[in-house]
Motif scaffolding. Structure first.
Motif, short mmCIF file in Angstrom:
data_model
loop_
_atom_site.label_atom_id
_atom_site.label_comp_id
_atom_site.label_asym_id
_atom_site.label_seq_id
_atom_site.Cartn_x
_atom_site.Cartn_y
_atom_site.Cartn_z
N LEU A 293 4.58 -0.92 5.12
CA LEU A 293 4.56 -2.00 5.98
C LEU A 293 5.15 -3.21 5.03
O LEU A 293 5.94 -4.07 5.71
N THR A 294 4.82 -3.45 3.83
CA THR A 294 5.57 -4.54 2.99
C THR A 294 7.10 -4.49 2.91
O THR A 294 8.06 -5.26 2.95
N LEU A 295 7.27 -3.05 2.89
CA LEU A 295 8.71 -2.66 2.58
C LEU A 295 9.48 -2.94 3.90
O LEU A 295 10.75 -3.35 3.76
N VAL A 296 9.02 -2.75 4.98
CA VAL A 296 9.66 -2.90 6.20
C VAL A 296 9.56 -4.45 6.87
O VAL A 296 9.91 -4.75 7.88
N GLY A 297 8.98 -5.27 5.96
CA GLY A 297 8.94 -6.79 6.44
C GLY A 297 7.95 -7.07 7.11
O GLY A 297 7.75 -8.21 7.66
N LYS B 78 -1.02 2.97 0.43
CA LYS B 78 0.10 3.67 0.87
C LYS B 78 0.78 2.96 2.04
O LYS B 78 2.00 2.53 1.99
N ALA B 79 0.26 2.73 3.08
CA ALA B 79 0.51 2.23 4.29
C ALA B 79 0.85 0.78 4.14
O ALA B 79 1.71 0.13 4.54
N LEU C 263 -1.85 -1.87 10.36
CA LEU C 263 -2.31 -0.91 9.08
C LEU C 263 -2.90 0.28 9.45
O LEU C 263 -2.45 1.44 8.89
N GLU C 264 -3.81 0.40 10.57
CA GLU C 264 -4.59 1.71 10.69
C GLU C 264 -3.46 2.53 11.56
O GLU C 264 -3.35 3.73 11.35
N ASN C 265 -2.41 2.13 12.20
CA ASN C 265 -1.39 2.91 13.03
C ASN C 265 -0.53 3.72 11.74
O ASN C 265 -0.31 4.76 11.99
N VAL C 266 -0.20 2.83 10.82
CA VAL C 266 0.66 3.34 9.70
C VAL C 266 0.03 4.40 8.88
O VAL C 266 0.43 5.62 8.50
N ILE D 260 8.77 2.75 12.15
CA ILE D 260 9.33 3.35 11.07
C ILE D 260 8.44 3.61 9.89
O ILE D 260 8.67 4.62 9.13
N ALA D 261 7.64 2.67 9.76
CA ALA D 261 6.69 2.85 8.55
C ALA D 261 5.95 3.92 8.77
O ALA D 261 5.53 4.93 7.68
N ARG D 262 5.21 4.01 9.92
CA ARG D 262 4.46 5.23 10.10
C ARG D 262 5.41 6.86 9.87
O ARG D 262 4.92 7.49 9.33
#
Length: 231
Positions: free
Chosen positions: A126-130, A121-122, A101-104, A152-154
Motif C-alpha cells: 500500500l505504501t508502494l502504490v501511494g 506485507k500489505a 489494509l484488511e482488503n489487501v 492493484i496492491a491486493r
C-alpha cells in the motif's frame, strides 16, 4: 510466461453452437505489459477469463509458467490461481466492511500466512502504490482512483507470476486513468510484474509494450510500443 496455442471457445445457444474465439496463438513474455484491445463482442473478455483459468476452453492449450491450466481439475486450478495469478477489476471488487489494509491482506489468509506477516506485507504494498497513510480507511472513504490502487496492491500481495487487468481504468476520469496506467508501468519496470490489460480504449492500449487486437474472435494484429510514454 504465458503461451496459448490454437485456443478456441464456443457455447450452446438454444441448441446452436456459437463460436466466440477461433484458433488464437499468443505468447506473453516475462516482464511484458500487453494490451488486449477489442470492441464489445470481439472475444477479449472470454479470452481473459480463459487465460486466468476462470473458464475451460473448448479446444487448445494455455500454459502459465509451463503449467497447462486447461488440464487442471477445479481444486488444483483454484490453488494455482491463488499462487500464480493476480486480478485487477474495473469495479475494484473491494469488501466494504474491511479496511484498506484488511482488503489487501485478505488473499494471504488463504495462504496460511501469520497475521503479523500479512499486515507487514500489505502495508509495504500500500505504501508502494501511494496509500501508506490510508491503511485504516474503508473503501467508501476513498476516491475511485484510490480504490483502484488498493485493488492493484491486493493483486500483487501474493507475488503472482502474471496479473490480468480487466478494463482497469473503465470507471475513471482521464487524469486518474493516466495515473493508474503510470502506476502499472512503474510496477512493471521496478518489480518486473507481467501485466495483461484488457481494454477497449485505444489511448490505454498505446501505453503498453505490445497491443494484441481481437476482432470477431480472431487475433488480427500485434503492434509493439515503448509503453512508457503517452500516445
Amino acid at each position: 510466461m504465458l503461451v496459448i496455442e490454437q485456443l478456441s471457445h464456443s457455447f450452446l445457444n438454444g441448441g446452436e453452437r456459437t463460436s466466440v474465439l477461433d484458433g488464437i496463438d499468443l505468447r506473453v513474455e516475462k516482464r511484458e505489459v500487453v494490451a488486449l484491445l477489442g470492441s464489445s463482442g470481439s472475444g477479449k473478455s472470454t479470452l481473459l477469463n480463459l487465460m486466468a483459468g476462470l473458464m475451460k476452453p473448448t479446444e487448445g492449450s494455455i500454459r502459465i509458467d509451463g503449467e497447462s491450466i486447461e488440464r487442471m481439475n477445479e481444486n488444483r486450478l483454484a490453488e494455482f490461481r491463488r499462487r500464480h495469478i493476480g486480478f485487477i477489476f474495473q469495479s475494484y471488487e473491494l469488501i466494504p466492511h474491511l479496511s484498506v489494509l484488511e482488503n489487501v491482506a485478505l488473499p494471504l489468509v488463504f495462504q496460511g500466512m501469520k497475521p503479523k506477516e500479512r499486515k507487514e506485507k500489505a502495508e509495504r504494498l500500500l505504501t508502494l502504490v501511494g496509500l501508506g497513510e490510508k491503511l485504516s480507511m474503508f473503501p467508501s472513504q476513498l476516491s475511485g482512483g484510490q480504490q483502484q490502487r488498493v485493488s492493484i496492491a491486493r493483486s500483487l500481495v501474493t507475488e503472482p507470476s502474471i496479473v490480468f487487468a480487466d478494463e482497469p481504468t473503465g470507471n475513471l476520469d482521464t487524469k486518474t486513468e493516466k495515473d493508474i496506467i503510470d502506476l502499472l508501468l512503474t510496477l512493471n519496470r521496478e518489480l518486473g510484474i507481467t501485466f495483461v490489460i484488457v481494454t477497449h480504449e485505444h489511448e490505454v492500449a498505446l501505453r503498453a509494450h505490445r497491443i494484441i487486437r481481437l476482432r470477431d474472435g480472431r487475433l488480427v494484429s500485434q503492434e509493439e510500443y515503448e509503453g512508457e510514454e503517452d500516445g
